[in-house]
Design a protein around this motif. Structure first.
Motif, PDB file in Angstrom:
ATOM      1  N   TRP A 287      -2.676  -6.606  64.053  1.00  0.00           N
ATOM      2  CA  TRP A 287      -2.072  -5.971  62.883  1.00  0.00           C
ATOM      3  C   TRP A 287      -2.225  -6.839  61.631  1.00  0.00           C
ATOM      4  N   VAL A 288      -2.283  -8.164  61.806  1.00  0.00           N
ATOM      5  CA  VAL A 288      -2.482  -9.054  60.652  1.00  0.00           C
ATOM      6  C   VAL A 288      -3.888  -8.873  60.092  1.00  0.00           C
ATOM      7  N   TRP A 289      -4.881  -8.836  60.977  1.00  0.00           N
ATOM      8  CA  TRP A 289      -6.259  -8.599  60.530  1.00  0.00           C
ATOM      9  C   TRP A 289      -6.369  -7.246  59.842  1.00  0.00           C
ATOM     10  N   PHE A 290      -5.701  -6.252  60.396  1.00  0.00           N
ATOM     11  CA  PHE A 290      -5.769  -4.908  59.816  1.00  0.00           C
ATOM     12  C   PHE A 290      -5.209  -4.913  58.395  1.00  0.00           C
ATOM     13  N   ILE A 291      -4.059  -5.534  58.194  1.00  0.00           N
ATOM     14  CA  ILE A 291      -3.454  -5.576  56.862  1.00  0.00           C
ATOM     15  C   ILE A 291      -4.337  -6.355  55.888  1.00  0.00           C
ATOM     16  N   LEU A 292      -4.912  -7.464  56.332  1.00  0.00           N
ATOM     17  CA  LEU A 292      -5.770  -8.264  55.455  1.00  0.00           C
ATOM     18  C   LEU A 292      -7.012  -7.481  55.022  1.00  0.00           C
ATOM     19  N   LYS A 293      -7.627  -6.770  55.963  1.00  0.00           N
ATOM     20  CA  LYS A 293      -8.838  -6.011  55.631  1.00  0.00           C
ATOM     21  C   LYS A 293      -8.526  -4.834  54.718  1.00  0.00           C
ATOM     22  N   VAL A 294      -7.439  -4.133  55.007  1.00  0.00           N
ATOM     23  CA  VAL A 294      -7.049  -3.014  54.144  1.00  0.00           C
ATOM     24  C   VAL A 294      -6.683  -3.530  52.759  1.00  0.00           C
ATOM     25  N   GLY A 295      -5.989  -4.659  52.697  1.00  0.00           N
ATOM     26  CA  GLY A 295      -5.654  -5.248  51.400  1.00  0.00           C
ATOM     27  C   GLY A 295      -6.887  -5.617  50.591  1.00  0.00           C
ATOM     28  N   ALA A 296      -7.913  -6.129  51.271  1.00  0.00           N
ATOM     29  CA  ALA A 296      -9.160  -6.465  50.576  1.00  0.00           C
ATOM     30  C   ALA A 296      -9.821  -5.222  49.997  1.00  0.00           C
TER      31      ALA A 296
END
Length: 346
Positions: A287-296
């Motif tokens: 979920w951390v990777w998902f949030i970081l990628k969506v934020g980018a």
């Protein structure tokens, strides 16, 4: 956005509670569906508040300004103040408007923006509905947002609104074609329309590496689909006042605004899922990777908005049909050739 694994655990607890107190299986299913719907609307609502504040700060930084800084610490409560203002504004319906069509338009626009989140994998096994036609569902549901724009323009009994509604139909239908073709390359590589399978296929290599043309086409067409600058010809303040939204006030206008940010979030989620491997990544939780990628991806869309000037409507249409469509078709052909060559030498 909430922690997805925590949300998934809460969903399991709700399901267990319902199965104990409501032995009828259909009640359990209904309860879980209501919980999922509530979770999706909560994610969208909270994300919209955060995204409005974030965009104001990003635009201010790019223009050497400070942005919101008076209401709350660092201006963090400015969006809440704006929501209160919109909720207290008078609801005015223009004379001669088609009453029910005018009322339904903003509500119908928000429904597709929220419905697409049902098929996004937020983390491993953290997906509301893992459809085997997930990509097709996303395209079919998101394309329904064209109709409420046209309804709002027609029902407002205003020439500005009507022209804005017609622009919406022309722009969104035109840019949907190259966007679907850019996604087709991903489907050809994975052989599946299921979102979870697409994420699983990128465990070793993200598709942005082997589908860079598709990524560029998708980002441009998605910007046009969610009506953000430099493709915000739907609103067109300089010549159409506000396009289909001209005659809307208060919370009805706010629903259009909320749908725009919901679509921004959805476009960023689909970009992260199709091209950046979704939730997959080393060391950190999914979920951390998902949030970081969506934020980018969200930052990239916002960067576009505050960098490029708005196009004319003829330039917009010509760019879609004469540049993006041939480019997307060429990518599909090259992908097919690459798959054939790979299988031949395998």
């Amino acid at each position: 956005m909430q922690e997805m694994t925590g949300l998934y655990s809460i969903a399991e607890m709700v399901k267990t509670f319902l199965s104990i107190h409501l032995p009828e299986p259909r009640w359990v299913d209904w309860g879980m569906n209501l919980f999922n719907i509530g979770a999706i609307f909560t994610i969208i609502s909270l994300s919209a508040v955060v995204l409005v504040y974030t965009e104001r700060k990003i635009s201010a930084y790019m223009q050497l300004r400070s942005g919101p800084n008076r209401v709350g610490p660092g201006g963090s409560m400015q969006t809440i103040a704006d929501m209160i203002k919109l909720m207290t504004k008078e609801d005015i319906m223009p004379a001669g408007a088609d009453k029910w069509m005018w009322i339904l338009a903003p509500m119908l626009l928000f429904i597709p923006a929220a419905a697409v989140f049902a098929v996004f994998p937020f983390d491993h096994q953290a997906i509301f509905v893992d459809l085997n036609i997930g990509i097709f569902y996303f395209i079919a549901v998101s394309s329904q947002s064209v109709l409420p724009f046209l309804m709002a323009g027609w029902a407002s009994n205003s020439k500005y609104s009507l022209v804005g509604g017609m622009r919406t139909v022309a722009q969104m239908l035109s840019y949907e074609v190259p966007m679907v073709l850019s996604i087709l390359g991903i489907v050809m590589l994975t052989g599946s329309l299921r979102m979870s399978h697409i994420v699983a296929a990128q465990q070793q290599l993200w598709f942005i590496v082997i589908q860079p043309i598709a990524f560029v086409v998708y980002m441009i067409t998605a910007t046009a689909e969610i009506n953000r600058a430099p493709f915000d010809l739907v609103e067109g303040e300089s010549e159409l006042v506000a396009g289909p939204f001209t005659e809307y006030t208060g919370m009805r206008w706010a629903l259009f605004f909320l749908a725009e940010y919901a679509n921004l979030l959805a476009a960023s989620v689909i970009a992260a899922t199709l091209f950046l491997g979704g939730w997959s990544g080393p060391w950190l939780p999914g979920w951390v990777w998902f949030i970081l990628k969506v934020g980018a991806m969200i930052f990239l869309f916002m960067w576009f908005r505050w960098t490029f000037p708005r196009l004319r409507i003829d330039q917009l249409m010509a760019f879609g049909w004469k540049v993006l469509l041939p480019l997307a078709l060429a990518n599909v052909v090259l992908t097919g050739i690459g798959i054939y060559v790979y299988k031949f030498y395998l």
